[in-house]
Design an enzyme around this catalytic site. Structure first.
Site, short mmCIF file in Angstrom:
data_model
loop_
_atom_site.label_atom_id
_atom_site.label_comp_id
_atom_site.label_asym_id
_atom_site.label_seq_id
_atom_site.Cartn_x
_atom_site.Cartn_y
_atom_site.Cartn_z
N HIS A 1 26.73 5.19 -23.25
CA HIS A 1 27.35 4.37 -22.22
C HIS A 1 27.37 2.92 -22.70
O HIS A 1 26.46 2.48 -23.43
CB HIS A 1 26.54 4.40 -20.91
CG HIS A 1 26.88 5.51 -19.98
ND1 HIS A 1 25.96 6.06 -19.12
CD2 HIS A 1 28.05 6.17 -19.76
CE1 HIS A 1 26.53 7.01 -18.41
NE2 HIS A 1 27.79 7.10 -18.77
N CYS B 1 20.81 1.03 -15.57
CA CYS B 1 21.20 2.35 -15.05
C CYS B 1 20.78 2.53 -13.60
O CYS B 1 21.46 3.22 -12.84
CB CYS B 1 20.59 3.46 -15.91
SG CYS B 1 21.31 3.63 -17.54
#
Length: 279
Positions: free
Chosen positions: A174, A268
């Protein structure tokens, strides 16, 4: 840049959405960090997560909570739930079936909170996992999770200029593991995570960026959250913390070692809700 020439920084109160890791576990592997064979301590995961939430509150930020759902162990990683700009919400569409049911939960939360501009995604996008908002620009990652066609969709829905960045190292699956926003004009990133073309684009856009070495990137030092002054990041990224101090930031170390077993850390766990500026 020496400490004497570093700019004066100012913290801006932020609005975050988080999800308590009540059901956190590693029962499948969808990134290189996950190993179902390694034991997870759920109580420690909650304790570490609570520390992050308390730090946000102690630094003047607003934290809302979404109810965790049994059977969705990765729902703690709220950054992947949606992207919010000017109270417009683009809900994620997850690549892996194991996380697909998180999207309806986030959609329902925003609807229940009274947001009236909430969009289902047509293409796979994993929200702030791959979308970094700074100023009037969104740096948008692709290569492992988010469909590049989703970048055009985001531009249309949220009305921000999108710059596509290609990730090439599976450890940094990511964008929020390879790059972090420090202010509306500043970023930090690990060069080895990007294709040559994307690296050239970053160098052109942000010539004064903080370049992070592999050691700090490998402990998820770039999975960080900045309020313009304080940078919340893993406490193991010690070299990066020193560099940030030299740049006039105040690093705030956090231990989220249990959540790292699933390939996640500070950013996150943190979905930022960006409100429409009042006229």
């Amino acid at each position: 840049m020496s400490p004497t020439t570093a700019p004066v920084r100012e913290a801006t109160p932020r609005h975050y959405l988080m999800c308590r890791p009540t059901y956190f576990d590693v029962t499948y592997a969808i990134n290189p960090w996950m190993d179902p064979g390694k034991p997870v301590d759920p109580e420690l995961a909650v304790e570490q997560w609570e520390q992050l939430r308390r730090l946000y509150l102690e630094h003047g930020h607003t934290v809302d909570l979404i109810e965790p759902v049994d059977g969705l162990p990765d729902m703690v990683f709220a950054a992947n739930g949606a992207t919010v700009v000017d109270d417009r919400v683009l809900v994620a569409r997850f690549r892996h079936a194991e996380r697909a049911a998180e999207a309806p939960a986030y959609y329902a939360w925003f609807m229940l909170q009274g947001y009236d501009d909430v969009h289902h995604a047509e293409y796979v996008n994993e929200a702030e996992g791959d979308y970094m908002v700074l100023g009037d620009t969104v740096l948008a990652g692709t290569g492992f999770r988010t469909d590049p066609r989703a970048h055009t969709e985001l531009e249309e829905v949220l009305g921000r200029r999108v710059v596509t960045l290609n990730l090439v190292d599976p450890r940094f699956y990511h964008l929020d593991t390879a790059l972090a926003v420090l202010s509306d004009t500043e970023v930090m990133y690990y060069p080895g995570a990007f294709s040559p073309q994307s690296l050239a684009a970053l160098r052109e856009l942000y010539p004064g960026a903080v370049l992070v070495d592999e050691a700090d990137a490998d402990v998820f030092g770039l999975n960080a959250v900045s309020d313009g002054l304080h940078v919340f990041l893993p406490d193991t990224a010690t070299g990066l913390a020193r560099t940030l101090r030299e740049r006039g930031f105040e690093p705030v170390g956090v231990d989220l070692s249990e959540l790292l077993k699933a390939g996640g850390s500070v950013k996150c766990c943190t979905l930022e809700i960006r409100h429409r500026a009042e006229a």
